[in-house]
Design a protein around this motif. Structure first.
Motif, PDB file in Angstrom:
ATOM      1  N   PRO A  29       0.793  -1.237   0.000  1.00 11.35           N
ATOM      2  CA  PRO A  29       0.000   0.000   0.000  1.00 11.35           C
ATOM      3  C   PRO A  29       0.829   1.292   0.000  1.00 11.35           C
ATOM      4  O   PRO A  29       0.284   2.363  -0.200  1.00 11.35           O
ATOM      5  CB  PRO A  29      -0.816  -0.115   1.284  1.00 11.35           C
ATOM      6  N   LEU A  54       0.256   4.615  -8.753  1.00 10.80           N
ATOM      7  CA  LEU A  54       0.027   4.474  -7.310  1.00 10.80           C
ATOM      8  C   LEU A  54       1.207   3.891  -6.539  1.00 10.80           C
ATOM      9  O   LEU A  54       1.177   3.852  -5.315  1.00 10.80           O
ATOM     10  CB  LEU A  54      -1.204   3.594  -7.056  1.00 10.80           C
ATOM     11  N   LYS A  75      -4.109   4.425 -12.344  1.00  9.88           N
ATOM     12  CA  LYS A  75      -4.370   4.794 -10.964  1.00  9.88           C
ATOM     13  C   LYS A  75      -5.564   4.023 -10.407  1.00  9.88           C
ATOM     14  O   LYS A  75      -5.909   4.148  -9.265  1.00  9.88           O
ATOM     15  CB  LYS A  75      -4.786   6.277 -10.919  1.00  9.88           C
ATOM     16  N   TYR A  77      -8.344   4.570 -11.953  1.00 13.37           N
ATOM     17  CA  TYR A  77      -9.339   5.318 -12.713  1.00 13.37           C
ATOM     18  C   TYR A  77      -8.549   6.255 -13.606  1.00 13.37           C
ATOM     19  O   TYR A  77      -7.389   6.567 -13.324  1.00 13.37           O
ATOM     20  CB  TYR A  77     -10.294   6.108 -11.818  1.00 13.37           C
ATOM     21  N   SER A 105       0.613  -1.462  -7.433  1.00 12.53           N
ATOM     22  CA  SER A 105       0.304  -1.130  -6.046  1.00 12.53           C
ATOM     23  C   SER A 105      -0.382  -2.318  -5.373  1.00 12.53           C
ATOM     24  O   SER A 105      -1.031  -3.135  -6.033  1.00 12.53           O
ATOM     25  CB  SER A 105      -0.599   0.102  -5.984  1.00 12.53           C
ATOM     26  N   GLY A 106      -0.238  -2.392  -4.068  1.00 17.65           N
ATOM     27  CA  GLY A 106      -0.923  -3.436  -3.299  1.00 17.65           C
ATOM     28  C   GLY A 106      -0.517  -4.819  -3.746  1.00 17.65           C
ATOM     29  O   GLY A 106       0.671  -5.121  -3.896  1.00 17.65           O
ATOM     30  N   ASP A 107      -1.517  -5.659  -3.963  1.00 14.09           N
ATOM     31  CA  ASP A 107      -1.281  -7.009  -4.490  1.00 14.09           C
ATOM     32  C   ASP A 107      -1.677  -7.016  -5.960  1.00 14.09           C
ATOM     33  O   ASP A 107      -2.756  -6.526  -6.309  1.00 14.09           O
ATOM     34  CB  ASP A 107      -2.126  -8.033  -3.722  1.00 14.09           C
ATOM     35  N   SER A 136      -4.088  -3.088  -0.181  1.00 12.16           N
ATOM     36  CA  SER A 136      -4.325  -1.879   0.616  1.00 12.16           C
ATOM     37  C   SER A 136      -5.326  -2.122   1.741  1.00 12.16           C
ATOM     38  O   SER A 136      -5.227  -1.502   2.805  1.00 12.16           O
ATOM     39  CB  SER A 136      -4.761  -0.718  -0.275  1.00 12.16           C
ATOM     40  N   TYR A 188     -12.902  -0.894  -2.875  1.00 11.31           N
ATOM     41  CA  TYR A 188     -11.780  -0.299  -3.586  1.00 11.31           C
ATOM     42  C   TYR A 188     -12.358   0.692  -4.605  1.00 11.31           C
ATOM     43  O   TYR A 188     -13.445   0.487  -5.147  1.00 11.31           O
ATOM     44  CB  TYR A 188     -10.986  -1.377  -4.337  1.00 11.31           C
ATOM     45  N   MET A 189     -11.607   1.742  -4.893  1.00  9.87           N
ATOM     46  CA  MET A 189     -11.998   2.755  -5.886  1.00  9.87           C
ATOM     47  C   MET A 189     -13.431   3.250  -5.651  1.00  9.87           C
ATOM     48  O   MET A 189     -14.285   3.172  -6.527  1.00  9.87           O
ATOM     49  CB  MET A 189     -11.856   2.162  -7.301  1.00  9.87           C
ATOM     50  N   PRO A 190     -13.701   3.765  -4.448  1.00 11.42           N
ATOM     51  CA  PRO A 190     -15.083   4.097  -4.096  1.00 11.42           C
ATOM     52  C   PRO A 190     -15.532   5.504  -4.501  1.00 11.42           C
ATOM     53  O   PRO A 190     -16.727   5.805  -4.468  1.00 11.42           O
ATOM     54  CB  PRO A 190     -15.055   4.020  -2.565  1.00 11.42           C
ATOM     55  N   ASN A 217      -4.757   7.054   1.529  1.00 10.77           N
ATOM     56  CA  ASN A 217      -3.298   6.901   1.592  1.00 10.77           C
ATOM     57  C   ASN A 217      -2.835   5.986   2.731  1.00 10.77           C
ATOM     58  O   ASN A 217      -1.887   6.314   3.476  1.00 10.77           O
ATOM     59  CB  ASN A 217      -2.619   8.273   1.757  1.00 10.77           C
ATOM     60  N   ARG A 220       0.867   5.452   4.297  1.00 14.97           N
ATOM     61  CA  ARG A 220       1.783   6.477   3.753  1.00 14.97           C
ATOM     62  C   ARG A 220       1.887   7.643   4.740  1.00 14.97           C
ATOM     63  O   ARG A 220       1.017   7.804   5.595  1.00 14.97           O
ATOM     64  CB  ARG A 220       1.257   6.975   2.405  1.00 14.97           C
ATOM     65  N   THR A 246      -8.159   5.862  -2.043  1.00 18.50           N
ATOM     66  CA  THR A 246      -9.103   5.802  -0.929  1.00 18.50           C
ATOM     67  C   THR A 246      -9.780   4.438  -0.888  1.00 18.50           C
ATOM     68  O   THR A 246     -10.095   3.864  -1.924  1.00 18.50           O
ATOM     69  CB  THR A 246     -10.189   6.883  -1.132  1.00 18.50           C
ATOM     70  N   LEU A 247     -10.006   3.965   0.324  1.00 20.85           N
ATOM     71  CA  LEU A 247     -10.776   2.737   0.546  1.00 20.85           C
ATOM     72  C   LEU A 247     -11.891   3.066   1.516  1.00 20.85           C
ATOM     73  O   LEU A 247     -11.747   3.959   2.356  1.00 20.85           O
ATOM     74  CB  LEU A 247      -9.924   1.682   1.252  1.00 20.85           C
TER      75      LEU A 247
HETATM   76  C1  LIG Z   1      -6.425  -0.322  -9.307  1.00 21.08           C
HETATM   77  S1  LIG Z   1      -6.774  -0.550  -7.627  1.00 21.08           S
HETATM   78  C2  LIG Z   1      -5.329  -1.421  -7.134  1.00 21.08           C
HETATM   79  C3  LIG Z   1      -5.493  -2.172  -5.852  1.00 21.08           C
HETATM   80  C4  LIG Z   1      -4.203  -2.849  -5.415  1.00 21.08           C
HETATM   81  N1  LIG Z   1      -3.853  -3.902  -6.330  1.00 21.08           N
HETATM   82  C5  LIG Z   1      -4.274  -3.397  -3.999  1.00 21.08           C
HETATM   83  O1  LIG Z   1      -4.175  -4.601  -3.803  1.00 21.08           O
HETATM   84  O2  LIG Z   1      -4.412  -2.581  -3.062  1.00 21.08           O
HETATM   85  C6  LIG Z   1      -6.491   1.073  -6.960  1.00 21.08           C
HETATM   86  C7  LIG Z   1      -7.286   1.301  -5.692  1.00 21.08           C
HETATM   87  O3  LIG Z   1      -6.682   0.632  -4.596  1.00 21.08           O
HETATM   88  C8  LIG Z   1      -6.928   1.375  -3.423  1.00 21.08           C
HETATM   89  N2  LIG Z   1      -5.629   1.756  -2.830  1.00 21.08           N
HETATM   90  C9  LIG Z   1      -4.395   1.453  -3.281  1.00 21.08           C
HETATM   91  N3  LIG Z   1      -3.453   1.915  -2.432  1.00 21.08           N
HETATM   92  C10 LIG Z   1      -4.110   2.526  -1.426  1.00 21.08           C
HETATM   93  C11 LIG Z   1      -3.709   3.182  -0.221  1.00 21.08           C
HETATM   94  N4  LIG Z   1      -2.411   3.307   0.119  1.00 21.08           N
HETATM   95  N5  LIG Z   1      -4.670   3.705   0.582  1.00 21.08           N
HETATM   96  C12 LIG Z   1      -5.973   3.588   0.263  1.00 21.08           C
HETATM   97  N6  LIG Z   1      -6.414   2.961  -0.845  1.00 21.08           N
HETATM   98  C13 LIG Z   1      -5.507   2.422  -1.669  1.00 21.08           C
HETATM   99  C14 LIG Z   1      -7.758   2.589  -3.825  1.00 21.08           C
HETATM  100  O4  LIG Z   1      -9.115   2.236  -3.689  1.00 21.08           O
HETATM  101  C15 LIG Z   1      -7.360   2.739  -5.263  1.00 21.08           C
HETATM  102  O5  LIG Z   1      -8.312   3.493  -5.996  1.00 21.08           O
END
Ligand SMILES: C[S@@+](CC[C@H](N)C(=O)[O-])C[C@H]1O[C@@H](n2cnc3c(N)ncnc32)[C@H](O)[C@@H]1O
Length: 267
Positions: A29, A54, A75, A77, A105-107, A136, A188-190, A217, A220, A246-247
């Motif tokens: 994240p 991201l 991103k 979006y 980003s994330g997984d 995230s 996710y992506m709300p 964030n 972070r 944002t989540l």
């Molecule tokens: C395309 S998705 C990717 C998700 C990513 N693969 C994951 O496992 O977290 C992008 C969305 O992940 C969420 N996201 C990613 N990093 C984040 C963070 N540090 N804080 C909050 N939301 C995050 C947000 O909802 C963002 O719009």
């Protein structure tokens, strides 16, 4: 202590490493300390790294200075580069014999369009593997010190996306599952669709007083969190006024969350 030869370590971890190949790597994240050891090794041995918007800057700083870096946008979006173009570039680099790290980003396997990238590699005969990252939702839960599956309060955990490929709220969401009083739902992506999403969940029977947490964030330095309820969710998301990731976490178990104290709260 002998210095570690990272290229050799990678060759042992991934037999055939001298061939061109693609490694989809999860960057977590944002907090660089949440990277896996395997992800770090990949960043330090890649020939080329294709990264999304991201991916946090401190993680990009860990990429080998010898590696070529390519920002490919995305991103969640407003993609800056069409997916087909990213696939084609990634495959072409691997076919040219390079070790390509596709940094997400994330997984990579959660709302990351990894499936399309894996398919593109397979179709081109390019070896592809995945290094998981902390999604995230897990980063946010850790920061909130809350169990997403607290016993007696959540027997279902579901990750849903707030938008489909058209940018609208996906029509196929199981609203009864979202309204389940014993579920924790992470959206996710709300941002664009939270109003419609909350309205559908309430119409399906979700209690308006159900706790909800908006997390911006996560992990972070500029992390922000707002504890609210589903009834007040739309206003809370709107008030946060940010384009940052944002989540939204929804469910009775979220009542146990402890919001981290930030410097501004103390001052
Ligand atoms: C395309 S998705 C990717 C998700 C990513 N693969 C994951 O496992 O977290 C992008 C969305 O992940 C969420 N996201 C990613 N990093 C984040 C963070 N540090 N804080 C909050 N939301 C995050 C947000 O909802 C963002 O719009």
């Amino acid at each position: 202590m002998q210095p570690i030869d990272l290229r050799q370590a990678m060759a042992q971890s991934y037999p055939g490493a001298s061939l061109g190949r693609v490694l989809l790597v999860g960057s977590g994240p944002g907090d660089p300390e949440l990277l896996t050891v395997k992800a770090l090794k990949a960043l330090q041995t890649a020939d080329v790294v294709l990264f999304d918007t991201l991916v946090a800057k401190p993680i990009l700083d860990l990429i080998s200075p010898l590696a070529e870096r390519m920002h490919v946008g995305k991103k969640g979006y407003g993609d800056t580069r069409p997916q087909d173009e990213i696939n084609a570039r990634m495959v072409a680099l691997a076919l040219a014999g390079r070790f390509v790290v596709r940094l997400k980003s994330g997984d990579p396997l959660i709302f990351g369009r990894a499936g399309e990238e894996i398919d593109a590699c397979r179709a081109a005969g390019v070896p592809v593997e995945v290094v998981p990252g902390i999604t995230s939702a897990q980063g946010a839960a850790a920061r909130l010190c809350v169990s997403l599956t607290h016993r007696h309060e959540a027997r279902r955990l579901q990750y849903i996306t707030g938008h489909d490929t058209t940018g609208g709220l996906p029509q196929c969401i199981d609203w009864k599952a979202v309204a389940d009083p014993q579920a924790t739902t992470v959206v996710y992506m709300p941002r664009r669709t939270i109003g419609a999403l909350a309205a559908q969940a309430l119409a399906a029977g979700l209690d308006p007083s159900t706790p909800a947490i908006v997390v911006i964030n996560a992990t972070r330095p500029n992390e922000r969190m707002v504890a609210t309820t589903v009834a007040a969710l739309v206003a809370s998301v709107a008030a946060s006024e940010t384009p940052d990731p944002t989540l939204v976490l929804i469910g009775q178990a979220m009542a146990r969350a402890v919001l981290p104290v930030v410097a501004a709260d103390v001052a």
